[in-house]
Design a protein around this motif. Structure first.
Motif, PDB file in Angstrom:
ATOM      1  N   ILE A   1       0.845  -1.185   0.000  1.00  0.00           N
ATOM      2  CA  ILE A   1       0.000   0.000   0.000  1.00  0.00           C
ATOM      3  C   ILE A   1       0.882   1.237   0.000  1.00  0.00           C
ATOM      4  N   GLU A   2       0.416   2.274  -0.680  1.00  0.00           N
ATOM      5  CA  GLU A   2       1.216   3.490  -0.778  1.00  0.00           C
ATOM      6  C   GLU A   2       0.326   4.710  -0.943  1.00  0.00           C
ATOM      7  N   VAL A   3       0.913   5.870  -0.719  1.00  0.00           N
ATOM      8  CA  VAL A   3       0.184   7.121  -0.881  1.00  0.00           C
ATOM      9  C   VAL A   3       0.332   7.574  -2.332  1.00  0.00           C
ATOM     10  N   PRO A   4      -0.760   7.711  -3.070  1.00  0.00           N
ATOM     11  CA  PRO A   4      -0.671   8.064  -4.488  1.00  0.00           C
ATOM     12  C   PRO A   4      -0.535   9.568  -4.688  1.00  0.00           C
ATOM     13  N   GLY A   5      -0.199   9.945  -5.924  1.00  0.00           N
ATOM     14  CA  GLY A   5      -0.196  11.345  -6.283  1.00  0.00           C
ATOM     15  C   GLY A   5       1.142  12.037  -6.111  1.00  0.00           C
ATOM     16  N   GLU A   6       1.126  13.331  -6.408  1.00  0.00           N
ATOM     17  CA  GLU A   6       2.328  14.152  -6.351  1.00  0.00           C
ATOM     18  C   GLU A   6       2.712  14.471  -4.902  1.00  0.00           C
TER      19      GLU A   6
ATOM     20  N   CYS B   1      -0.883  -7.398   3.714  1.00  0.00           N
ATOM     21  CA  CYS B   1       0.020  -6.352   3.224  1.00  0.00           C
ATOM     22  C   CYS B   1       1.344  -6.454   3.964  1.00  0.00           C
ATOM     23  N   ASP B   2       2.458  -6.466   3.225  1.00  0.00           N
ATOM     24  CA  ASP B   2       3.764  -6.530   3.893  1.00  0.00           C
ATOM     25  C   ASP B   2       4.677  -5.361   3.516  1.00  0.00           C
ATOM     26  N   ARG B   3       4.163  -4.420   2.729  1.00  0.00           N
ATOM     27  CA  ARG B   3       4.955  -3.264   2.313  1.00  0.00           C
ATOM     28  C   ARG B   3       4.109  -1.997   2.393  1.00  0.00           C
TER      29      ARG B   3
END
Length: 480
Positions: free
Chosen positions: A9-14, A60-62
């Motif tokens: 999972i990650e934070v999208p966008g600029e 989720c591991d990342r």
């Protein structure tokens, strides 16, 4: 039975400042992704799967929170989501192995930044973190304390603290955490395979602290300690600690070593570096850019690499005041390495065309063509003679350098006709030469160098004796 790999999972966008409302958007996105993944896992496991079984699955591991600057409230919201049980099962944070936490407090006042760091890091209290990146966060002593939860994980194997502005005192606190063994079961440093410290301001004192970490290390395969304002004395400390560790058989599988922008002008540093490199049989990447090695130091480096018999693929000796004599040593190493080198960077050296001729000649003679993919010779005082030697080494249609992808020759001195010859020979492999000196005068004084060759030969004989003595000493130390 087929298995699904855990999500990232990650934070999208600029790049942006994240407030509470945006944090809730991230959580809504993650919840959707994790729920869909949970359903896929359930379908694979079959109808007999219980909620208890699903609850134990690592979904989720990342996690990547990089390049966002979080408000206090946003950090609180994200940390709460990570810590709470997900759909009645284990928490998301408890399954995280890889945490990219770099650049998450940009522009924040100290107190607020510390709150964000501690809140996010403390969310991983139950995680068995393996890889942590805390780079690009302005971390002082208080900041290291705020990150202690993730830095003190016994499971930690890979750590990056680059561009954090770490001072000598902060480095001491880092070393204290990584070398602490109050439990008697071993410290974090013993388990590390990767450690990166780059672009900090820890100075000589920071080198002492890094040496403490090296003294406890045993499994490192990737070391980066560069641009830390080490100075000569600090660089002596680092090379000595590295020498001792490798001589004792620790970190024997070292693959990547980046010591860029240290100062190895001292004989003590060069000798310790020589012994250390001689023990690196697994080394594939070496960056010694801007280390003040000069010809004598480069000779020792090349000889040590030959003695180690490593399959080096990347070598950067840029910015070391290397002249023709040093270029010859590099050329000899290229030949001795059997055509394995893929990247060679020699920018910002005083090679002149004669030095470039030595380098070019080293690429001749490989039956299947040399492995070189990128050759950087920017700002090396090269002129027409060196350019034509490189064209000759390339061969008709590039048959002698079939793997070449990029050649960089900017900042040299080629007349228009020579530029044309280079463009015809290398085509799109030749990087644009915006800083070329079209006067083409680089080769004008080469005849003056001829009178120096006899003196160079005498110097080389003297240095050969010194290197041979170092080699004998190194070999004796390796005899069991």
């Amino acid at each position: 039975m087929a298995q699904l790999a855990p999500l990232k999972i990650e934070v999208p966008g600029e790049r942006e400042f994240v407030e509470a409302s945006k944090a809730r958007e991230f959580i809504a996105l993650w919840t959707e992704q994790l729920t869909a993944h949970r359903q896929e896992v359930q379908a694979i496991l079959g109808d007999t799967t219980t909620e208890g079984d699903l609850g134990n699955v690592v979904l989720c591991d990342r996690i990547r929170l990089s390049d966002k600057s979080f408000s206090d409230e946003a950090a609180d919201i994200i940390a709460a989501f990570l810590k709470e049980p997900f759909m009645g099962g284990r928490s998301i944070a408890s399954g995280i192995l890889y945490a990219e936490l770099d650049d998450i407090i940009a522009g924040r006042m100290t107190e607020m930044g510390l709150h964000v760091l501690q809140t996010i890091c403390d969310a991983f209290a139950d995680a068995k973190l393996v890889d942590v990146n805390l780079s690009d966060n302005a971390i002082g002593q208080q900041g290291i304390g705020a990150c202690k939860t993730v830095l003190s994980k016994p499971s930690l194997e890979r750590l990056a603290l680059c561009n954090n502005g770490l001072s000598e005192a902060t480095m001491e606190e880092v070393a204290d955490i990584l070398t602490n063994d109050e439990s008697g079961t071993g410290c974090v440093a013993t388990n590390l395979t990767k450690i990166h410290f780059y672009n900090n301001m820890s100075g000589e004192g920071g080198c002492k602290q890094f040496a403490r970490i090296l003294e406890k290390s045993s499994k490192l395969t990737d070391i980066r300690f560069s641009s830390t304002r080490a100075g000569k004395y600090g660089s002596d400390i680092v090379t000595s600690a590295l020498d001792v560790a490798l001589e004792e058989g620790r970190n024997a599988n070292l693959e990547k070593l980046d010591l860029c922008d240290n100062n190895f002008g001292n004989k003590a540093s060069q000798d310790a570096l020589f012994r250390a490199l001689g023990c690196t049989a697994s080394l594939s990447y070496l960056d010694l850019r801007d280390c003040e090695l000069e010809d004598d130091g480069v000779k020792k480096v090349c000889h040590a690499l030959f003695e180690s018999d490593s399959a080096l693929e990347h070598l950067d000796l840029s910015g070391n005041a290397v002249e023709r004599r040093g270029a010859k040593q590099i050329a000899d190493y290229i030949r001795d390495s059997g055509g394995k080198l893929k990247v060679l960077c020699l920018d910002d050296n005083d090679l002149t065309s004669k030095g470039v001729v030595h380098i070019a000649s080293a690429f001749h003679g490989s039956e299947d063509g040399h492995a070189i993919e990128r050759l950087q010779l920017n700002y090396t005082m090269c002129g027409a003679i060196g350019a034509r030697a490189l064209i000759d080494a390339f061969g008709p249609d590039g048959k002698d350098l079939p793997n070449l992808i990029k050649i960089c020759l900017d900042g040299n001195s080629f007349k228009e006709d020579i530029v044309g010859e280079l463009e015809v020979a290398f085509d799109n492999k030749l990087v644009e030469m915006e800083e070329n000196d079209s006067d083409g005068e680089a080769d004008d004084d080469l005849s003056d160098e001829d009178s120096d060759e006899e003196e160079d030969d005498e110097n080389e004989e003297e240095q050969n004796g010194e290197v041979d003595a170092l080699t004998d000493a190194m070999n004796k130390s390796l005899v069991v």
